[in-house]
Write an enzyme that holds these catalytic residues in place. Structure first.
Site, mmCIF file in Angstrom:
data_model
loop_
_atom_site.group_PDB
_atom_site.id
_atom_site.type_symbol
_atom_site.label_atom_id
_atom_site.label_comp_id
_atom_site.label_asym_id
_atom_site.label_seq_id
_atom_site.Cartn_x
_atom_site.Cartn_y
_atom_site.Cartn_z
ATOM 1 N N TYR A 188 0.835 -1.200 0.000
ATOM 2 C CA TYR A 188 0.000 0.000 0.000
ATOM 3 C C TYR A 188 0.875 1.257 0.000
ATOM 4 O O TYR A 188 2.100 1.162 -0.115
ATOM 5 C CB TYR A 188 -0.987 -0.046 1.170
ATOM 6 N N LEU A 308 -0.017 -17.117 10.600
ATOM 7 C CA LEU A 308 -0.165 -18.545 10.906
ATOM 8 C C LEU A 308 0.361 -18.911 12.285
ATOM 9 O O LEU A 308 1.067 -19.903 12.443
ATOM 10 C CB LEU A 308 0.459 -19.405 9.805
ATOM 11 N N GLY A 330 -4.639 -13.714 13.830
ATOM 12 C CA GLY A 330 -5.635 -13.166 12.912
ATOM 13 C C GLY A 330 -6.745 -14.157 12.599
ATOM 14 O O GLY A 330 -7.757 -14.240 13.296
HETATM 15 C C1 LIG Z 1 -10.197 -10.616 6.650
HETATM 16 C C2 LIG Z 1 -8.810 -10.047 6.763
HETATM 17 C C3 LIG Z 1 -8.621 -8.682 6.692
HETATM 18 C C4 LIG Z 1 -7.340 -8.119 6.839
HETATM 19 N N1 LIG Z 1 -7.198 -6.764 6.870
HETATM 20 C C5 LIG Z 1 -5.991 -6.229 7.174
HETATM 21 C C6 LIG Z 1 -5.849 -4.836 7.423
HETATM 22 O O1 LIG Z 1 -6.815 -4.077 7.477
HETATM 23 N N2 LIG Z 1 -4.587 -4.369 7.641
HETATM 24 C C7 LIG Z 1 -3.499 -5.199 7.663
HETATM 25 O O2 LIG Z 1 -2.379 -4.720 7.879
HETATM 26 N N3 LIG Z 1 -3.622 -6.512 7.486
HETATM 27 C C8 LIG Z 1 -4.832 -7.057 7.279
HETATM 28 N N4 LIG Z 1 -4.969 -8.406 7.198
HETATM 29 C C9 LIG Z 1 -3.813 -9.264 7.503
HETATM 30 C C10 LIG Z 1 -3.853 -9.710 8.975
HETATM 31 O O3 LIG Z 1 -3.695 -8.594 9.840
HETATM 32 C C11 LIG Z 1 -2.742 -10.744 9.284
HETATM 33 O O4 LIG Z 1 -1.493 -10.133 9.082
HETATM 34 C C12 LIG Z 1 -2.825 -11.962 8.388
HETATM 35 O O5 LIG Z 1 -4.168 -12.460 8.381
HETATM 36 C C13 LIG Z 1 -1.868 -13.081 8.824
HETATM 37 O O6 LIG Z 1 -2.131 -13.516 10.122
HETATM 38 P P1 LIG Z 1 -2.983 -14.872 10.422
HETATM 39 O O7 LIG Z 1 -2.288 -16.001 9.715
HETATM 40 O O8 LIG Z 1 -2.960 -15.000 11.915
HETATM 41 O O9 LIG Z 1 -4.358 -14.675 9.873
HETATM 42 C C14 LIG Z 1 -6.230 -8.975 7.031
HETATM 43 C C15 LIG Z 1 -6.427 -10.353 7.056
HETATM 44 C C16 LIG Z 1 -7.697 -10.896 6.962
HETATM 45 C C17 LIG Z 1 -7.874 -12.396 7.066
#
Ligand SMILES: Cc1cc2nc3c(=O)[nH]c(=O)nc-3n(C[C@H](O)[C@H](O)[C@H](O)COP(=O)(O)O)c2cc1C
Length: 390
Positions: A188, A308, A330
């Site tokens: 971004y 993850l 997340g």
């Molecule tokens: C539905 C969704 C929306 C997300 N929106 C953002 C966001 O607004 N800003 C951001 O930096 N990352 C965003 N992410 C990334 C998450 O913050 C996170 O870094 C990513 O899901 C990896 O972590 P996890 O494996 O625990 O899900 C989003 C992820 C998901 C699944």
């Protein structure tokens, strides 16, 4: 496991977190003209009630042009302060800390929602401010072939944007948020300035590495003038973007940002190209943790690990190995908003049900004392003929 790190409190500046579990920013695609809806209250509320120490509201845009897709949250006007403060109050009522991420999508603005294919939006009559939503970027370079060429920001517009981030920080403070994160990752706008691929400017915001770092550095300065000293400031970086920006650059930037008042680097990856985050490597549990460990060691700054991290013992080990100071969970917390309660149970933390509001924690605690289960029932084997769990 008494005395876990995951469930030990932590103070950053003047803000105390009851544990190290963070709900990272996650878009909800549910705002109306930038304003939060009941969905946001429910969403932030359930994570706060689930026991997380810090709940970070999704990337909230500092100007209309920066909205990524339909339903982005906004903070480009004072009118957003009061409705956002509703989320803060509710998070606080659940004994959690309220954070918000500030963002701008730059050349990746005006896209479809992920489940619609993540591609440029087509003009439709129901978007009444189409032209005001035109993508801008450091240079007129498209994200990839399928994306439109953005308008290159004039130098004066870059300066205005720096102030827009500062004003957004002021509004976040007025809304009562305790923690602020600047979105410098995932391809971004801020990342577009950092990357040579997207930044081909010839003024002081382009060219050398220090010039490419100028935008986020000035944003941090502007934010810190509005964001009180006692409140923590995080920056999310794509520590490795597989396109020329990697851990060494990130650690150098982290040192500069630390000197400007940043407390924590939230270590993510990817997004500047269409490639999967860590090119050539398997996406596996904790795949971004080495990035967090590198920045923590080499920039002498606190870090948050994300990506993850799914199991309680996995999170605890990352902290024990000093690879991060905070753990963001997340998608697993989307799966199970009570993850902190379950992780406390699994790690043997004393009083696991005290971590959540008594409206349900009390009842689950008394039931558990009578021997009727703690783990979610759907993953147990069910009852045998004698009416007992096997
Ligand atoms: C539905 C969704 C929306 C997300 N929106 C953002 C966001 O607004 N800003 C951001 O930096 N990352 C965003 N992410 C990334 C998450 O913050 C996170 O870094 C990513 O899901 C990896 O972590 P996890 O494996 O625990 O899900 C989003 C992820 C998901 C699944």
């Amino acid at each position: 496991m008494p005395g876990t790190l995951l469930f030990s409190p932590m103070t950053i500046r003047g803000v105390e977190l009851k544990n190290r579990i963070v709900v990272p920013p996650m878009h909800q695609y549910s705002a109306q003209k930038g304003f939060p809806t009941d969905w946001h209250l429910m969403n932030a509320g359930k994570f706060a009630a689930g026991g997380a120490g810090l709940v970070v509201v999704e990337s909230t845009k500092v100007e209309r042009r920066g909205c990524g897709t339909i339903g982005d949250l906004g903070i480009w006007d004072d009118a957003f302060v009061e409705p956002l403060s509703r989320l803060v109050k509710f998070i606080h009522q659940q004994n959690s800390v309220a954070g918000i991420q500030l963002g701008h999508s730059g050349r990746k603005a005006r896209a479809t929602r992920p489940w619609e294919g993540d591609r440029p939006l087509q003009r439709t009559p129901d978007i009444d401010d189409w032209d005001a939503w035109s993508p801008v970027a450091p240079s007129a370079v498209a994200h990839s072939e399928k994306w439109p060429v953005p308008k290159a920001l004039e130098r004066s517009e870059v300066k205005d944007l720096v102030q827009a981030w500062g004003n957004a920080a002021r509004r976040a403070h007025e809304a009562g948020f305790d923690m602020l994160e600047l979105h410098g990752a995932h391809g971004y706008l801020v990342h577009q300035f950092l990357s040579e691929r997207s930044n081909q400017r010839t003024d002081e915001y382009g060219g050398s590495e220090s010039n490419r770092m100028r935008f986020i550095t000035e944003i941090t300065e502007a934010v810190r003038t509005h964001w009180p000293d006692h409140k923590p400031l995080f920056v999310r970086l794509s520590v490795e973007d597989n396109a020329g920006w990697g851990p060494e650059q990130s650690a150098r930037l982290a040192k500069i940002l630390k000197a400007k008042g940043v407390d924590v680097i939230d270590c993510s990856s990817g997004g500047i190209t269409e490639m999967e985050p860590i090119l050539g490597k398997e996406i596996k549990y904790s795949y971004q943790v080495p990035l967090s460990e590198y920045v923590k060691l080499n920039a002498d700054i606190m870090t948050m690990a994300v990506g993850l991290i799914i199991h309680g013992d996995q999170a605890e080990q990352i902290l024990q190995h000093k690879q991060a100071d905070l753990i963001a969970v997340g998608r697993e917390i989307l799966n199970n908003p009570n993850w902190p309660m379950d992780a406390a149970l699994k790690l043997g933390v004393e009083g696991p049900f005290r971590n959540v509001p008594p409206q349900f924690g009390y009842w689950l605690g008394t039931r558990a004392k009578r021997g009727f289960g703690t783990q979610p029932s759907t993953w147990q084997s069910g009852l045998n003929e004698a009416g007992k769990v096997e």
